[in-house]
Design a protein around this motif. Structure first.
Motif, PDB file in Angstrom:
ATOM      1  N   GLN A  95      19.921  33.003  32.996  1.00 17.76           N
ATOM      2  CA  GLN A  95      19.949  31.615  32.526  1.00 17.76           C
ATOM      3  C   GLN A  95      18.683  30.842  32.906  1.00 17.76           C
ATOM      4  OE1 GLN A  95      23.548  29.585  33.725  1.00 17.76           O
ATOM      5  NE2 GLN A  95      24.820  31.332  33.162  1.00 17.76           N
ATOM      6  N   CYS A  96      17.821  31.450  33.693  1.00 18.02           N
ATOM      7  CA  CYS A  96      16.611  30.781  34.183  1.00 18.02           C
ATOM      8  C   CYS A  96      15.745  30.284  33.021  1.00 18.02           C
ATOM      9  CB  CYS A  96      15.810  31.754  35.051  1.00 18.02           C
ATOM     10  SG  CYS A  96      14.288  31.048  35.711  1.00 18.02           S
ATOM     11  N   ILE A  97      15.253  29.055  33.159  1.00 13.69           N
ATOM     12  CA  ILE A  97      14.404  28.463  32.122  1.00 13.69           C
ATOM     13  C   ILE A  97      12.939  28.405  32.567  1.00 13.69           C
ATOM     14  CG2 ILE A  97      16.277  27.161  31.038  1.00 13.69           C
ATOM     15  CD1 ILE A  97      15.299  24.670  32.627  1.00 13.69           C
ATOM     16  N   ASP A  98      12.618  29.113  33.643  1.00 11.98           N
ATOM     17  CA  ASP A  98      11.244  29.206  34.148  1.00 11.98           C
ATOM     18  C   ASP A  98      10.630  27.854  34.495  1.00 11.98           C
ATOM     19  OD1 ASP A  98      11.411  31.982  33.808  1.00 11.98           O
ATOM     20  OD2 ASP A  98      10.610  31.867  31.773  1.00 11.98           O
ATOM     21  N   CYS A  99      11.439  26.941  34.994  1.00 12.39           N
ATOM     22  CA  CYS A  99      10.909  25.629  35.374  1.00 12.39           C
ATOM     23  C   CYS A  99      10.147  25.682  36.698  1.00 12.39           C
ATOM     24  CB  CYS A  99      12.021  24.586  35.446  1.00 12.39           C
ATOM     25  SG  CYS A  99      13.154  24.778  36.856  1.00 12.39           S
ATOM     26  N   MET A 100      10.397  26.733  37.492  1.00 16.91           N
ATOM     27  CA  MET A 100       9.717  26.986  38.763  1.00 16.91           C
ATOM     28  C   MET A 100      10.087  26.012  39.873  1.00 16.91           C
ATOM     29  SD  MET A 100       8.181  29.638  37.752  1.00 16.91           S
ATOM     30  CE  MET A 100       6.897  30.148  38.834  1.00 16.91           C
ATOM     31  N   LEU A 101      11.100  25.184  39.672  1.00 18.74           N
ATOM     32  CA  LEU A 101      11.508  24.242  40.705  1.00 18.74           C
ATOM     33  C   LEU A 101      11.917  24.969  41.981  1.00 18.74           C
ATOM     34  CD1 LEU A 101      12.056  21.365  41.606  1.00 18.74           C
ATOM     35  CD2 LEU A 101      14.327  21.550  40.582  1.00 18.74           C
ATOM     36  N   CYS A 102      12.659  26.068  41.846  1.00 18.55           N
ATOM     37  CA  CYS A 102      13.097  26.816  43.029  1.00 18.55           C
ATOM     38  C   CYS A 102      11.911  27.363  43.808  1.00 18.55           C
ATOM     39  CB  CYS A 102      14.052  27.934  42.648  1.00 18.55           C
ATOM     40  SG  CYS A 102      13.378  29.158  41.501  1.00 18.55           S
ATOM     41  N   VAL A 103      10.904  27.833  43.110  1.00 21.11           N
ATOM     42  CA  VAL A 103       9.698  28.358  43.752  1.00 21.11           C
ATOM     43  C   VAL A 103       8.985  27.236  44.501  1.00 21.11           C
ATOM     44  CG1 VAL A 103       7.429  29.394  43.338  1.00 21.11           C
ATOM     45  CG2 VAL A 103       9.425  30.204  42.062  1.00 21.11           C
ATOM     46  N   ASP A 104       8.856  26.093  43.858  1.00 22.86           N
ATOM     47  CA  ASP A 104       8.144  24.961  44.452  1.00 22.86           C
ATOM     48  C   ASP A 104       8.877  24.365  45.647  1.00 22.86           C
ATOM     49  OD1 ASP A 104       6.188  25.254  42.530  1.00 22.86           O
ATOM     50  OD2 ASP A 104       7.007  23.702  41.218  1.00 22.86           O
ATOM     51  N   ILE A 105      10.196  24.409  45.638  1.00 26.38           N
ATOM     52  CA  ILE A 105      10.991  23.722  46.659  1.00 26.38           C
ATOM     53  C   ILE A 105      11.327  24.597  47.863  1.00 26.38           C
ATOM     54  CG2 ILE A 105      13.334  24.187  45.816  1.00 26.38           C
ATOM     55  CD1 ILE A 105      13.817  21.141  46.081  1.00 26.38           C
ATOM     56  N   CYS A 106      11.189  25.899  47.742  1.00 28.08           N
ATOM     57  CA  CYS A 106      11.549  26.809  48.834  1.00 28.08           C
ATOM     58  C   CYS A 106      10.574  26.633  50.003  1.00 28.08           C
ATOM     59  CB  CYS A 106      11.538  28.262  48.365  1.00 28.08           C
ATOM     60  SG  CYS A 106      12.019  29.422  49.668  1.00 28.08           S
ATOM     61  N   PRO A 107      11.089  26.254  51.179  1.00 28.11           N
ATOM     62  CA  PRO A 107      10.193  25.974  52.304  1.00 28.11           C
ATOM     63  C   PRO A 107       9.513  27.209  52.902  1.00 28.11           C
ATOM     64  CG  PRO A 107      12.461  25.822  53.025  1.00 28.11           C
ATOM     65  CD  PRO A 107      12.483  26.009  51.532  1.00 28.11           C
ATOM     66  N   VAL A 108      10.039  28.407  52.619  1.00 26.65           N
ATOM     67  CA  VAL A 108       9.444  29.631  53.185  1.00 26.65           C
ATOM     68  C   VAL A 108       8.900  30.568  52.107  1.00 26.65           C
ATOM     69  CG1 VAL A 108      10.744  29.554  55.337  1.00 26.65           C
ATOM     70  CG2 VAL A 108      11.723  30.741  53.342  1.00 26.65           C
ATOM     71  N   ASP A 109       8.810  30.096  50.873  1.00 28.36           N
ATOM     72  CA  ASP A 109       8.285  30.889  49.754  1.00 28.36           C
ATOM     73  C   ASP A 109       9.022  32.218  49.587  1.00 28.36           C
ATOM     74  OD1 ASP A 109       6.342  28.947  49.139  1.00 28.36           O
ATOM     75  OD2 ASP A 109       4.993  29.766  50.653  1.00 28.36           O
ATOM     76  N   ALA A 110      10.353  32.150  49.651  1.00 26.25           N
ATOM     77  CA  ALA A 110      11.185  33.347  49.529  1.00 26.25           C
ATOM     78  C   ALA A 110      11.554  33.665  48.086  1.00 26.25           C
ATOM     79  CB  ALA A 110      12.457  33.194  50.358  1.00 26.25           C
ATOM     80  N   ILE A 111      11.132  32.842  47.128  1.00 26.53           N
ATOM     81  CA  ILE A 111      11.544  33.008  45.724  1.00 26.53           C
ATOM     82  C   ILE A 111      10.327  33.213  44.835  1.00 26.53           C
ATOM     83  CG2 ILE A 111      12.760  31.955  43.771  1.00 26.53           C
ATOM     84  CD1 ILE A 111      14.288  30.245  45.835  1.00 26.53           C
ATOM     85  N   ASP A 112      10.479  34.112  43.876  1.00 27.07           N
ATOM     86  CA  ASP A 112       9.447  34.330  42.873  1.00 27.07           C
ATOM     87  C   ASP A 112      10.122  34.380  41.505  1.00 27.07           C
ATOM     88  OD1 ASP A 112       6.675  34.884  42.123  1.00 27.07           O
ATOM     89  OD2 ASP A 112       7.416  36.857  41.537  1.00 27.07           O
ATOM     90  N   VAL A 113       9.542  33.707  40.537  1.00 24.31           N
ATOM     91  CA  VAL A 113      10.022  33.736  39.161  1.00 24.31           C
ATOM     92  C   VAL A 113       8.869  34.234  38.310  1.00 24.31           C
ATOM     93  CG1 VAL A 113      10.834  32.367  37.194  1.00 24.31           C
ATOM     94  CG2 VAL A 113      11.639  31.826  39.505  1.00 24.31           C
ATOM     95  N   ASP A 114       9.127  35.262  37.524  1.00 25.47           N
ATOM     96  CA  ASP A 114       8.090  35.852  36.684  1.00 25.47           C
ATOM     97  C   ASP A 114       8.690  36.178  35.326  1.00 25.47           C
ATOM     98  OD1 ASP A 114       6.178  37.438  35.387  1.00 25.47           O
ATOM     99  OD2 ASP A 114       5.524  38.363  37.254  1.00 25.47           O
ATOM    100  N   ALA A 115       8.252  35.456  34.312  1.00 26.61           N
ATOM    101  CA  ALA A 115       8.780  35.639  32.968  1.00 26.61           C
ATOM    102  C   ALA A 115       8.517  37.035  32.401  1.00 26.61           C
ATOM    103  CB  ALA A 115       8.221  34.580  32.024  1.00 26.61           C
ATOM    104  N   SER A 116       7.515  37.729  32.920  1.00 27.78           N
ATOM    105  CA  SER A 116       7.225  39.060  32.394  1.00 27.78           C
ATOM    106  C   SER A 116       8.184  40.117  32.942  1.00 27.78           C
ATOM    107  CB  SER A 116       5.777  39.462  32.727  1.00 27.78           C
ATOM    108  OG  SER A 116       5.609  39.671  34.106  1.00 27.78           O
ATOM    109  N   ARG A 117       8.891  39.787  34.026  1.00 26.12           N
ATOM    110  CA  ARG A 117       9.896  40.702  34.577  1.00 26.12           C
ATOM    111  C   ARG A 117      11.258  40.296  34.020  1.00 26.12           C
ATOM    112  NH1 ARG A 117       7.623  39.560  39.984  1.00 26.12           N
ATOM    113  NH2 ARG A 117       9.411  38.207  40.192  1.00 26.12           N
ATOM    114  N   GLN A 118      11.950  41.215  33.461  1.00 26.08           N
ATOM    115  CA  GLN A 118      13.282  40.919  32.941  1.00 26.08           C
ATOM    116  C   GLN A 118      14.352  41.564  33.796  1.00 26.08           C
ATOM    117  OE1 GLN A 118      13.922  38.685  30.507  1.00 26.08           O
ATOM    118  NE2 GLN A 118      11.723  38.349  30.597  1.00 26.08           N
ATOM    119  N   ALA A 119      15.450  40.851  33.926  1.00 19.05           N
ATOM    120  CA  ALA A 119      16.572  41.342  34.739  1.00 19.05           C
ATOM    121  C   ALA A 119      17.193  42.571  34.116  1.00 19.05           C
ATOM    122  CB  ALA A 119      17.616  40.241  34.878  1.00 19.05           C
TER     123      ALA A 119
END
Length: 107
Positions: free
Chosen positions: A83-107
């Motif tokens: 359901q991710c819309i690639d807004c990158m909010l989770c990446v930007d808000i994570c205080p320890v940079d534990a999240i990565d979102v990459d549109a070229s990788r598919q689940a």
């Protein structure tokens, strides 16, 4: 240390939990690997502050128990990474940079 943005090339996919890919190494309870593909969370550095879960506009994340993990006994699972819309909010808000979102990788 932030999540490895090339984890899908540098790590082996070792299984699945709740329909989400898990990338090793995994040696519970200390090492839990990276969970997710398109939206990936490094469980070994996630401190479970909940900012990503609370702020995601499309509810990608859910809480999961990780008993006895030295950093936190809860983690955020990218259960609904499709359901991710690639807004990158989770990446930007994570205080320890534990999240990565990459549109070229598919689940």
């Amino acid at each position: 240390m932030a999540i490895d943005p090339n984890f899908d090339q540098n790590r082996e996919r070792v299984g699945e939990e709740d329909g989400v890919a898990v990338w090793g190494p995994v040696e519970p309870p200390e090492k839990l690997g990276i969970h997710g593909t398109h939206v990936a969370v490094d469980y070994d550095i996630c401190l479970a502050d909940g900012a990503c879960l609370e702020n995601c506009p499309v509810d990608v994340f859910t809480w999961v128990d990780t008993p006895d993990h030295p950093v936190s006994e809860l983690k955020v699972e990218p259960t609904n990474e499709d359901q991710c819309i690639d807004c990158m909010l989770c990446v930007d808000i994570c205080p320890v940079d534990a999240i990565d979102v990459d549109a070229s990788r598919q689940a």
